[in-house]
Design an enzyme around this catalytic site. Structure first.
Site, PDB file in Angstrom:
ATOM      1  N   ALA A  44       0.828  -1.205   0.000  1.00 48.74           N
ATOM      2  CA  ALA A  44       0.000   0.000   0.000  1.00 48.74           C
ATOM      3  C   ALA A  44       0.865   1.258   0.000  1.00 48.74           C
ATOM      4  CB  ALA A  44      -0.942  -0.017   1.205  1.00 48.74           C
ATOM      5  N   HIS A 266      -4.915 -17.961  10.563  1.00 53.63           N
ATOM      6  CA  HIS A 266      -4.684 -18.711   9.336  1.00 53.63           C
ATOM      7  C   HIS A 266      -4.580 -20.196   9.662  1.00 53.63           C
ATOM      8  CE1 HIS A 266      -3.132 -19.938   5.516  1.00 53.63           C
ATOM      9  NE2 HIS A 266      -3.242 -18.721   5.045  1.00 53.63           N
ATOM     10  N   SER A 284       1.432 -21.489   2.698  1.00 51.47           N
ATOM     11  CA  SER A 284       0.408 -20.841   1.877  1.00 51.47           C
ATOM     12  C   SER A 284      -0.887 -21.635   1.771  1.00 51.47           C
ATOM     13  CB  SER A 284       0.943 -20.620   0.475  1.00 51.47           C
ATOM     14  OG  SER A 284      -0.115 -20.264  -0.386  1.00 51.47           O
ATOM     15  N   ARG A 330     -10.723 -19.255   5.598  1.00 54.88           N
ATOM     16  CA  ARG A 330      -9.755 -19.459   6.672  1.00 54.88           C
ATOM     17  C   ARG A 330     -10.388 -19.594   8.047  1.00 54.88           C
ATOM     18  NH1 ARG A 330      -5.317 -15.114   4.357  1.00 54.88           N
ATOM     19  NH2 ARG A 330      -4.625 -16.485   2.696  1.00 54.88           N
ATOM     20  N   HIS A 401      -2.600 -14.268  11.714  1.00 54.49           N
ATOM     21  CA  HIS A 401      -2.017 -13.969  10.416  1.00 54.49           C
ATOM     22  C   HIS A 401      -2.305 -12.554   9.928  1.00 54.49           C
ATOM     23  CE1 HIS A 401      -0.587 -14.569   6.404  1.00 54.49           C
ATOM     24  NE2 HIS A 401      -1.770 -14.443   5.865  1.00 54.49           N
ATOM     25  N   ARG A 435     -11.037 -12.188   6.067  1.00 52.69           N
ATOM     26  CA  ARG A 435     -10.501 -11.879   4.748  1.00 52.69           C
ATOM     27  C   ARG A 435     -10.291 -13.161   3.958  1.00 52.69           C
ATOM     28  NH1 ARG A 435      -5.726 -12.051   2.545  1.00 52.69           N
ATOM     29  NH2 ARG A 435      -4.502 -12.235   4.456  1.00 52.69           N
TER      30      ARG A 435
END
Lengths: 637, 257
Positions: A44, A266, A284, A330, A401, A435
């Site tokens: 960002a 996560h 991942s 998640r 996470h 998310r």
């Protein structure tokens, strides 16, 4: 405090166009008269600083690392979502929008999320043009993979290093502006306060981490892109330096903090191995494309995995959620893992782990294909655990996470302090209570490349910004407060290390404000945190001086802020009498253990206002309206 | 296990430093190397001593912050691994280890094991980018990139700018770092318009920064935690040479990288 979200009117697909058209512009010749501060150089921050530099503004960008290229975005592995529909599998902007709102358990703003989905396609184009080496098909077109919470393949990736490659793209664009003199990069410097003059954000106070020098910087607007606060838990997948100090200082200067209890756990991290552990490592989510998650059917089964026959294994995600299987979002996957471990069916030391097994995929696709897809992740796993995941199933366990909560921002990404903008993970805006995978990179870059360049122009062109400099009394006051705080930290010559306090705080939060929360636990935690904080200020071991590189002092300042933030998180978790996304209150669940939302009472953003030392923060509510994706119980069955 | 550590301690940039002996006791084999130092540092702090300063951040081997010499080898004995990912199971009880910061004129010591690697940022600023202002990009699939090219570019782009290559090189050359970025961008069709200018400008900056010249020794490749290959240096040299021919012209051989 008034929360005006400034969402434009009209149909959702026209809102952003409409807003852009209605925004005031700064003429090109006038842009160079404005100075902007960007704190943070992750996806960002770097994308914002580079783009604002390109537009002609004078930008100063700060980061605490020795180079902007090291910001923690670099560690993102799996990918970045975009509604390109290159796979012709039914994706669209509306579907990405729908999946994200649903994935966020109906606690995000529809208008923001729709804009994010629209912009996602431009991000991919921009990154490809910068030279980001995304994975390709043999014909030379871009490849995609699937991620949790979606039934289409819309995730773009660069091996297991997508965050690295995207960040390097933004960093290189940033360095180009540095070479052109449009951006001044100030590394190894941390922001310790925000300066607000006449109700507007006008600058920051920083500490040079090498010399200890405290400096004041003035600007016409301040942009915070300082990431999330997951490190409040001590053990998380965040980088060791990631901290909440910048946003916490802004909160204490009047920026509302939204949904602090929305933290993401996560599901696939390497389990804790000992009490010396300094951080947790993510494996991942993309691994769930080919790996199957299971535990033994019977509690207390200690046989090695290869000796447990197929019919004595429980592939619990495939069993409970047949349509999404191992690719449930998640929050759902993490809770399911906790549930089987609570039943005593967890594997590995302490029973805190589940298997992520690739043997079927290796049989089906061959070892080489699996190595092509996940080779670097498998190597990392082996380096850390000493076990070879090609032959022994990985052991994984949930870990902190990401933080969906953050400073409250309106549609323009401006906080409740005019002139203070907040981007990326540091704001609360787009992910609601959970998310989806591969959406953090998307949001960071959307905010930096494509949102802030418009909205900040509108602010500068419409606000009457008085000229001030760092000799202003408010700068002097903030500077002396920062000096005083550093002095106070250095004066605690205690007997217990800063890390020990941080670990203790993290343990409290993990136990009471982690994967599952309840009223009793949260109240207990709220009673314990102030005690521990008090002890910290009396007995933390802070050595060295303030005029040199002093890593203990840096950590002490960050931990002091984490103590205060932890309290706000618990307060928020306690007030929200419902379960949604990552916020799971044990009292509020369906008979089969799913999160039970209460839309009648809690369909709002909880924005907390700081009211001073020893005063309770005040809760403000921004009601959420859903016109396009009607709230329903999230089902991945 | 118990270890003896000799660590380079230096208060600040201009100061005189020295090796100081420490004992690391009861080291667990599942610890990472940095976690072993964390434990030692915690003990130092409780004794009121200045802890050993070292750069670190992600501890996943990707941010490139960490790195120092362990017994003369950058990032220590395990190939393709940064110190944060190096685990103590690769050492044995009684081992004696010498920890030193990266040694190179271009990387002045800041404190203890921390060095200043800002020269790398300046090399990137000199040309390690593709000039594409935000908003001016064509569709992502407009220019197909052969899979093999993309893979080669990705291999080079994996560089984390830790500086091990420079530290290990007897000449303190930054050729592997610079070559990796030039290869990454110059291999891709998107990188072609600035291809030769990029090679020239980045190499010029590399020389300004006091890095030594490359004499193809190959120590850099041996210690690179991302296994960047020596070929990137050959690629860089070729583009640098070719830049002399194509100066002022369109790079006609552009597609043959």
């Amino acid at each position: 405090m008034e929360l005006d979200s400034r969402i434009p009117g009209g149909p959702i697909e026209q809102k952003w166009d409409k807003a852009r058209f209605e925004m005031k512009l700064v003429n090109p010749a006038n842009k160079r008269k404005y100075s902007l501060i960007v704190v943070g150089s992750g996806l960002a921050g770097a994308s914002a600083a580079a783009t604002l530099g390109e537009l002609g503004y004078n930008v100063k960008c700060f980061c605490f690392q020795d180079s902007p290229r090291r910001a923690h975005s670099i560690a993102a592995q799996g990918g970045i979502n975009a509604a390109k529909n290159y796979q012709n599998d039914g994706d669209s902007i509306f579907r990405l929008f729908y999946d994200t709102v649903k994935g966020g358990d109906f606690r995000a703003r529809e208008a923001n999320v729709y804009r994010l989905a629209q912009i996602s396609v431009n991000i991919i184009d921009q990154c490809v043009a910068q030279g980001v080496p995304f994975a390709r098909e043999y014909g030379g077109t871009l490849a995609n993979r699937s991620f949790g919470g979606a039934q289409v393949s819309r995730t773009f990736y660069a091996r297991g290093q997508t965050g690295q490659q995207l960040l390097l793209g933004a960093y290189q664009a940033l360095q180009r502006q540095v070479s052109l003199g449009r951006v001044t990069m100030i590394p190894r410097t941390e922001m310790l306060d925000l300066v607000v003059i006449d109700g507007r954000a006008r600058g920051i106070i920083t500490r040079n981490l090498i010399t200890g020098k405290i400096d004041a910087h003035v600007a016409d607007a301040v942009i915070l892109a300082t990431g999330g606060y997951g490190n409040v838990f001590f053990l998380s997948t965040n980088a060791k330096g990631s901290n909440a100090t910048a946003i916490w200082r802004a909160y204490k200067r009047g920026a509302a903090f939204a949904n602090p209890c929305f933290t993401q756990i996560h599901p696939t991290c390497i389990p804790v191995s000992g009490d010396y552990q300094s951080k947790l490592t993510l494996m991942s989510e993309s691994l769930r494309n080919d790996g199957r998650i299971w535990v033994p059917l019977k509690p207390g089964d200690t046989r090695p995995p290869d000796q447990i026959p197929e019919n004595e294994r429980d592939y619990y995600l495939e069993r409970r959620y047949p349509s999404f299987g191992n690719l449930v979002p998640r929050d759902v996957a993490s809770r399911a893992a906790k549930a089987v471990c609570d039943e005593g069916r967890g594997v590995g030391p302490g029973g805190l782990g589940v298997y992520l097994d690739f043997s079927d995929a290796i049989r089906r696709l061959g070892k080489k294909t699996i190595a092509d897809r996940y080779g670097n992740l498998f190597e990392m796993y082996e380096r850390i655990t000493g076990e070879d995941p090609y032959t022994v199933p990985m052991r994984i366990y949930p870990a902190i996470h990401y933080t969906m909560g953050g400073l409250w921002v309106d549609y323009h990404l401006m906080s409740t302090i005019p002139g203070l903008f907040v981007l990326g993970e540091a704001n609360f805006s787009d992910h609601g209570a959970n998310r989806l995978g591969a959406s953090a990179l998307m949001q960071g870059l959307a905010d930096g490349y494509f949102v802030i360049p418009y909205t900040i122009g509108n602010y500068l062109a419409s606000a009457k910004i008085e000229k001030v400099d760092t000799s202003h009394a408010e700068f002097k006051r903030c500077e002396s407060e920062v000096n005083e705080r550093v002095r106070k930290l250095l004066s605690i010559k205690g007997k217990k290390s800063v890390d020990a306090y941080h670990r203790e705080l993290g343990k409290l939060l993990w136990d009471y404000c982690g994967m599952a929360r309840n009223e009793q636990g949260l109240k207990k935690c709220l009673a314990k945190i102030p005690e521990l904080r008090e002890e910290f200020w009396q007995n933390a071991a802070v050595v060295g001086s303030g005029t040199e590189l002093n890593q203990v002092l840096e950590r002490a300042g960050r931990v002091a802020d984490f103590f205060e933030l932890a309290e706000l998180m618990c307060l928020d978790a306690l007030h929200r009498n419902e379960s949604c996304g990552g916020h799971f209150r044990e009292e509020y669940q369906t008979p089969d253990g799913e999160a039970l939302r209460d839309d009648e009472h809690y369909c709002y953003v909880a924005a907390w206002e700081y009211r001073g030392e020893n005063q309770a923060p005040v809760l403000h509510k921004e009601p959420l309206k859903f016109e396009y994706v009607l709230p329903s119980q999230r089902s991945y069955k | 296990m118990n270890l003896i550590l000799h660590v380079w301690r230096q208060k600040g940039p201009g100061e005189k430093g020295q090796m100081v002996r420490y004992e690391a006791k009861n080291v667990n084999e599942d610890m990472s190397f940095l976690e072993m130092l964390d434990v030692l540092n915690e003990q130092l702090v409780l004794r009121g001593e200045d802890p050993i300063a070292f750069d670190h951040d992600c501890r996943e081997g990707i941010c490139g912050s960490c790195g120092f010499m362990i017994n003369g080898v950058a990032h220590g004995p395990q190939r393709g691994t940064t110190v944060c990912q190096l685990h103590m199971r690769h050492f044995k009880d009684g081992d004696e280890l010498w920890l030193e910061p990266w040694r190179a004129k271009a990387f002045p010591v800041v404190k203890d094991l921390v060095v200043d690697r800002s020269a790398f940022d300046r090399i990137i600023a000199a040309g390690g980018y593709i000039s594409v202002p935000t908003g001016s990009a064509p569709d992502g699939n407009a220019i197909p990139v052969p899979k093999k090219k993309q893979e080669m570019a990705m291999d080079a782009a994996a560089c984390i700018a830790c500086g091990a290559c420079v530290a290990m090189c007897p000449n303190a050359s930054a050729a592997l770092f610079t070559g990796a970025k030039i290869s990454h961008l110059n291999l891709l069709p998107q990188g072609q318009p600035e291809r030769y200018e990029r090679a020239e400008r980045m190499i010029a900056q590399m020389n300004i920064e006091n890095f030594g010249h490359c004499t193809n020794i190959g120590e850099c490749e041996a210690v690179c935690p991302k296994s960047i290959r020596l070929e990137v240096i050959a690629f860089m040299n070729r583009d640098f040479l070719r830049a002399k021919w194509v100066e002022g012209e369109e790079p006609v051989l552009a597609s043959q990288g």
